[in-house]
Write an enzyme that holds these catalytic residues in place. Structure first.
Site, PDB file in Angstrom:
ATOM      1  N   GLN A  17      -3.841  -5.630   5.674  1.00 24.41           N
ATOM      2  CA  GLN A  17      -4.680  -5.175   6.780  1.00 24.41           C
ATOM      3  C   GLN A  17      -4.799  -3.654   6.949  1.00 24.41           C
ATOM      4  OE1 GLN A  17      -5.220  -5.546  11.623  1.00 24.41           O
ATOM      5  NE2 GLN A  17      -3.817  -6.946  10.645  1.00 24.41           N
ATOM      6  N   ARG A  38      -6.432  -7.641  -8.028  1.00 20.63           N
ATOM      7  CA  ARG A  38      -5.767  -8.329  -9.117  1.00 20.63           C
ATOM      8  C   ARG A  38      -6.606  -9.539  -9.544  1.00 20.63           C
ATOM      9  NH1 ARG A  38       0.255  -9.002  -9.353  1.00 20.63           N
ATOM     10  NH2 ARG A  38       0.236  -8.270  -7.208  1.00 20.63           N
ATOM     11  N   ASP A  73      -6.632  -5.794 -14.027  1.00 14.02           N
ATOM     12  CA  ASP A  73      -5.182  -5.968 -14.120  1.00 14.02           C
ATOM     13  C   ASP A  73      -4.584  -4.612 -14.481  1.00 14.02           C
ATOM     14  OD1 ASP A  73      -2.565  -6.476 -14.662  1.00 14.02           O
ATOM     15  OD2 ASP A  73      -2.936  -8.355 -15.723  1.00 14.02           O
ATOM     16  N   THR A  74      -4.067  -3.948 -13.466  1.00 16.42           N
ATOM     17  CA  THR A  74      -3.590  -2.575 -13.678  1.00 16.42           C
ATOM     18  C   THR A  74      -2.222  -2.549 -14.351  1.00 16.42           C
ATOM     19  OG1 THR A  74      -2.689  -2.535 -11.435  1.00 16.42           O
ATOM     20  CG2 THR A  74      -4.909  -1.680 -11.735  1.00 16.42           C
ATOM     21  N   ARG A 104       4.826   3.463 -10.112  1.00 16.98           N
ATOM     22  CA  ARG A 104       5.061   2.524 -11.219  1.00 16.98           C
ATOM     23  C   ARG A 104       3.762   2.196 -11.945  1.00 16.98           C
ATOM     24  NH1 ARG A 104       8.702   0.106  -7.610  1.00 16.98           N
ATOM     25  NH2 ARG A 104       7.388  -1.674  -7.071  1.00 16.98           N
ATOM     26  N   TYR A 138       5.520  -4.809   7.840  1.00 19.57           N
ATOM     27  CA  TYR A 138       4.315  -5.462   8.349  1.00 19.57           C
ATOM     28  C   TYR A 138       4.132  -5.072   9.819  1.00 19.57           C
ATOM     29  CZ  TYR A 138       3.800  -8.519   4.254  1.00 19.57           C
ATOM     30  OH  TYR A 138       3.601  -9.006   2.986  1.00 19.57           O
ATOM     31  N   GLU A 139       2.971  -5.441  10.331  1.00 20.99           N
ATOM     32  CA  GLU A 139       2.561  -5.105  11.699  1.00 20.99           C
ATOM     33  C   GLU A 139       3.689  -5.109  12.738  1.00 20.99           C
ATOM     34  OE1 GLU A 139      -0.599  -4.406  13.266  1.00 20.99           O
ATOM     35  OE2 GLU A 139       0.697  -4.165  15.009  1.00 20.99           O
ATOM     36  N   GLY A 246      -0.964   4.600  33.262  1.00 24.13           N
ATOM     37  CA  GLY A 246      -1.436   5.920  33.681  1.00 24.13           C
ATOM     38  C   GLY A 246      -0.812   6.345  34.991  1.00 24.13           C
ATOM     39  N   GLY A 247      -1.426   7.337  35.615  1.00 26.30           N
ATOM     40  CA  GLY A 247      -0.864   7.880  36.847  1.00 26.30           C
ATOM     41  C   GLY A 247      -1.240   7.086  38.085  1.00 26.30           C
ATOM     42  N   GLN A 248      -2.015   6.016  37.927  1.00 26.71           N
ATOM     43  CA  GLN A 248      -2.445   5.226  39.082  1.00 26.71           C
ATOM     44  C   GLN A 248      -1.794   3.847  39.005  1.00 26.71           C
ATOM     45  OE1 GLN A 248      -4.415   6.706  41.261  1.00 26.71           O
ATOM     46  NE2 GLN A 248      -5.221   8.412  40.070  1.00 26.71           N
TER      47      GLN A 248
HETATM   48  C1  LIG Z   1       2.503  -4.966   2.862  1.00 27.78           C
HETATM   49  C2  LIG Z   1       3.691  -5.071   1.921  1.00 27.78           C
HETATM   50  C3  LIG Z   1       4.948  -5.447   2.719  1.00 27.78           C
HETATM   51  C4  LIG Z   1       3.373  -6.183   0.920  1.00 27.78           C
HETATM   52  O1  LIG Z   1       4.369  -6.260  -0.058  1.00 27.78           O
HETATM   53  P1  LIG Z   1       4.138  -7.083  -1.422  1.00 27.78           P
HETATM   54  O2  LIG Z   1       3.208  -8.215  -1.175  1.00 27.78           O
HETATM   55  O3  LIG Z   1       5.466  -7.417  -1.979  1.00 27.78           O
HETATM   56  O4  LIG Z   1       3.327  -6.075  -2.358  1.00 27.78           O
HETATM   57  P2  LIG Z   1       3.810  -4.675  -2.941  1.00 27.78           P
HETATM   58  O5  LIG Z   1       3.026  -3.621  -2.298  1.00 27.78           O
HETATM   59  O6  LIG Z   1       5.300  -4.550  -2.900  1.00 27.78           O
HETATM   60  O7  LIG Z   1       3.503  -4.800  -4.518  1.00 27.78           O
HETATM   61  C5  LIG Z   1       2.309  -5.007  -5.045  1.00 27.78           C
HETATM   62  C6  LIG Z   1       2.543  -5.371  -6.525  1.00 27.78           C
HETATM   63  O8  LIG Z   1       1.312  -5.881  -6.989  1.00 27.78           O
HETATM   64  C7  LIG Z   1       0.910  -5.124  -8.100  1.00 27.78           C
HETATM   65  N1  LIG Z   1      -0.531  -5.046  -8.122  1.00 27.78           N
HETATM   66  C8  LIG Z   1      -1.353  -4.694  -7.117  1.00 27.78           C
HETATM   67  N2  LIG Z   1      -2.625  -4.693  -7.537  1.00 27.78           N
HETATM   68  C9  LIG Z   1      -2.586  -5.057  -8.830  1.00 27.78           C
HETATM   69  C10 LIG Z   1      -3.579  -5.244  -9.835  1.00 27.78           C
HETATM   70  N3  LIG Z   1      -4.861  -5.061  -9.576  1.00 27.78           N
HETATM   71  N4  LIG Z   1      -3.192  -5.630 -11.057  1.00 27.78           N
HETATM   72  C11 LIG Z   1      -1.885  -5.820 -11.348  1.00 27.78           C
HETATM   73  N5  LIG Z   1      -0.898  -5.656 -10.444  1.00 27.78           N
HETATM   74  C12 LIG Z   1      -1.260  -5.283  -9.206  1.00 27.78           C
HETATM   75  C13 LIG Z   1       1.542  -3.765  -7.910  1.00 27.78           C
HETATM   76  O9  LIG Z   1       1.564  -3.039  -9.106  1.00 27.78           O
HETATM   77  C14 LIG Z   1       2.903  -4.176  -7.392  1.00 27.78           C
HETATM   78  O10 LIG Z   1       3.689  -4.610  -8.454  1.00 27.78           O
HETATM   79  P3  LIG Z   1       5.197  -4.032  -8.758  1.00 27.78           P
HETATM   80  O11 LIG Z   1       5.991  -4.178  -7.492  1.00 27.78           O
HETATM   81  O12 LIG Z   1       5.684  -4.902  -9.885  1.00 27.78           O
HETATM   82  O13 LIG Z   1       5.073  -2.605  -9.134  1.00 27.78           O
HETATM   83  C15 LIG Z   1       3.909  -3.738   1.177  1.00 27.78           C
HETATM   84  O14 LIG Z   1       2.808  -3.505   0.345  1.00 27.78           O
HETATM   85  C16 LIG Z   1       4.105  -2.557   2.102  1.00 27.78           C
HETATM   86  O15 LIG Z   1       5.163  -2.380   2.700  1.00 27.78           O
HETATM   87  N6  LIG Z   1       3.092  -1.696   2.206  1.00 27.78           N
HETATM   88  C17 LIG Z   1       3.159  -0.461   2.977  1.00 27.78           C
HETATM   89  C18 LIG Z   1       3.060  -0.684   4.457  1.00 27.78           C
HETATM   90  C19 LIG Z   1       1.851  -1.455   4.853  1.00 27.78           C
HETATM   91  O16 LIG Z   1       0.731  -1.072   4.634  1.00 27.78           O
HETATM   92  N7  LIG Z   1       2.122  -2.566   5.533  1.00 27.78           N
HETATM   93  C20 LIG Z   1       1.111  -3.288   6.257  1.00 27.78           C
HETATM   94  C21 LIG Z   1       0.319  -4.152   5.462  1.00 27.78           C
HETATM   95  S1  LIG Z   1      -0.891  -4.859   6.515  1.00 27.78           S
END
Ligand SMILES: CC(C)(COP(=O)(O)OP(=O)(O)OC[C@H]1O[C@@H](n2cnc3c(N)ncnc32)[C@H](O)[C@@H]1OP(=O)(O)O)[C@@H](O)C(=O)NCCC(=O)NCCS
Length: 444
Positions: A17, A38, A73-74, A104, A138-139, A246-248
């Site tokens: 989000q 992905r 696929d990065t 990474r 997360y949120e 607020g102040g009210q």
């Molecule tokens: C939201 C969150 C908890 C989700 O965690 P998660 O689902 O485990 O995802 P991550 O961000 O850790 O990892 C994404 C993985 O997908 C991979 N990936 C993403 N896009 C890709 C693509 N197009 N092709 C291949 N791999 C991809 C990344 O390389 C990563 O892999 P790695 O850990 O092996 O290096 C985490 O991303 C986070 O803390 N983000 C920052 C704070 C944030 O924005 N939170 C609110 C989200 S609403």
């Protein structure tokens, strides 16, 4: 008509989000937002909280309007190479992966600058530098870490998180502002820069008035809080229930029908300049000049009983009748509106804050349109892209790859499993004449 961010190209490497909310704002303002996903699954939210089987969820569709989608696929060498080419051609990279993920992937800040010194690299993380910087967030974790949860709820209950997504969309908003500022600075420096937002910081920024109260607490009780005058104040800002921030002084009061309707309530503010009108409306004219009630200071210790008396009046009317009376007397206040009521509110439809969007697979759905209105850059809300809908279009039109090179990328698995082959051509555009209520699909 031109758009505020025409000509700005955004490499959208976001998910869930917070990041998507940021890039959706940029897209609404006219940036060309290319969402890198992905292959196979895409942004995880496409499949989360689905209401219709095999159809992109509302979670996804409502956060990814006006974007294009490329599957890449990065983690493959060929996919990485395409990603780097996209870095060269974009103005802004936005990501909100867990700490360390971008590095990474090979996109360290040094590498980004080597590829494109004008690149603005914008990131959201849970925390800034410090003991928690490596954590995933997360949120609700952000709400708890940023001061919102500890100050929300009632004094005799646990901390409460709010339904407003202040951690996610709140951080996305902060990041969008940082990006626009960096784009402006780039016009004079010619250089890109890093823009970082921590979710904890965003929430704390939105809890600014609570840090104000924390400091006031050192000088005595918080007299507008419900704990005053009989309750106990500790050393930290307590939960203030529904008392005004607020102040009210303010409170949520029952209206006619409250026994069966969970939203038959009104927010009522005892604004000092209109005290006489409040007394008139509720039939307590004797309070206007009474020394126990005439001044804000005199009222502070009696707020609960004052609100109880006002509630005796609000309970005799519907929340909309109360609103009409308050408006007629210029007294601040308003009804508690349910999401059902908001979805049907004609004025929100008319301004494009609630929009109907036609999605090629799910059909018509409601969304929240751009709440920021620019008179010279009206927002046309466009359905979210299908997964990989624009893969070939982006490779062809932005990276200028020919048919053979694109086929090589498919065969190398960089765009998805080779067996999948190129995705079908996107559907034809159908434009709408009403800009703020557009249900058209844009194909570039
Ligand atoms: C939201 C969150 C908890 C989700 O965690 P998660 O689902 O485990 O995802 P991550 O961000 O850790 O990892 C994404 C993985 O997908 C991979 N990936 C993403 N896009 C890709 C693509 N197009 N092709 C291949 N791999 C991809 C990344 O390389 C990563 O892999 P790695 O850990 O092996 O290096 C985490 O991303 C986070 O803390 N983000 C920052 C704070 C944030 O924005 N939170 C609110 C989200 S609403």
């Amino acid at each position: 008509m031109s758009k505020a961010l025409d000509g700005v190209r955004v490499l959208d490497f976001t998910h869930v989000q917070s990041g998507p909310a940021c890039t959706q704002f940029l897209a609404w303002f006219g940036a060309d937002v290319i969402k890198v996903e992905r292959p196979g699954t895409g942004d995880i939210t496409r499949g989360q909280l689905r209401d219709i089987p095999d159809v992109d969820s509302l979670y996804f569709t409502m956060l990814n309007h006006n974007k294009r989608s490329i599957t890449l696929d990065t983690k493959t060498a060929a996919g990485k190479a395409v990603l780097e080419e996209l870095v060269r051609c974009c103005d802004v990279l936005v990501e909100n992966f867990a700490p360390g993920v971008l590095d990474r992937t090979g996109l360290t800040w040094d590498r980004i600058q080597a590829l494109n010194p004008r690149m603005i690299a914008a990131s959201i993380k849970g925390f800034g530098p410090g003991p928690y910087e490596h954590g995933k967030v997360y949120e609700n974790v952000a709400q708890c870490a940023g001061g919102a949860a500890s100050t929300t709820g009632f004094d005799d209950g646990p901390p409460v998180v709010t339904g407003a997504q202040i951690g996610d969309t709140g951080s996305g908003l902060h990041l969008a502002l940082g990006i626009v500022a960096a784009l402006h600075q780039r016009t004079s420096t010619g250089r890109g820069q890093k823009v970082t937002v921590a979710m904890q910081d965003s929430v704390l920024n939105l809890c600014r008035v609570k840090l104000r109260d924390q400091q006031r607490l050192a000088h005595g009780p918080l007299t507008e809080y419900p704990q005053y005058p009989n309750g106990v104040f500790g050393t930290s800002v307590p939960r203030a229930g529904n008392a005004s921030g607020g102040g009210q002084p303010g409170s949520i009061l029952k209206c006619e029908g409250w026994e069966s309707d969970p939203n038959a309530y009104v927010y009522f503010i005892v604004q000092a300049p209109v005290w006489d009108r409040i007394c008139t409306v509720i039939g307590r004219e004797e309070w206007i000049a009474h020394p126990d009630y005439a001044t804000p200071e005199a009222r502070l210790g009696r707020l609960r009983s004052i609100f109880d008396t006002i509630e005796q009046w609000t309970m005799t009317r519907t929340k909309f009748e109360v609103r009409d009376v308050l408006n007629a007397y210029d007294i601040p206040g308003g009804p508690i509106l349910s999401l059902e009521e908001l979805a049907d509110e004609p004025s929100l439809r008319a301004t494009g804050t609630i929009v109907e969007v036609e999605h090629p697979v799910r059909g018509c759905h409601l969304s929240v349109g751009n709440p920021i209105k620019l008179s010279d850059s009206p927002t046309v809300v466009v359905a979210s892209p299908l997964l990989g809908e624009h893969t070939e279009q982006i490779l062809r039109d932005i990276l200028h790859l020919d048919r053979n090179r694109i086929a090589e990328l498919w065969n190398a698995g960089a765009l998805g499993p080779a067996a999948e082959g190129p995705p079908p051509s996107p559907p034809q555009a159908a434009s709408s004449s009403v800009e703020t209520r557009s249900s058209s699909r844009r194909v570039r």
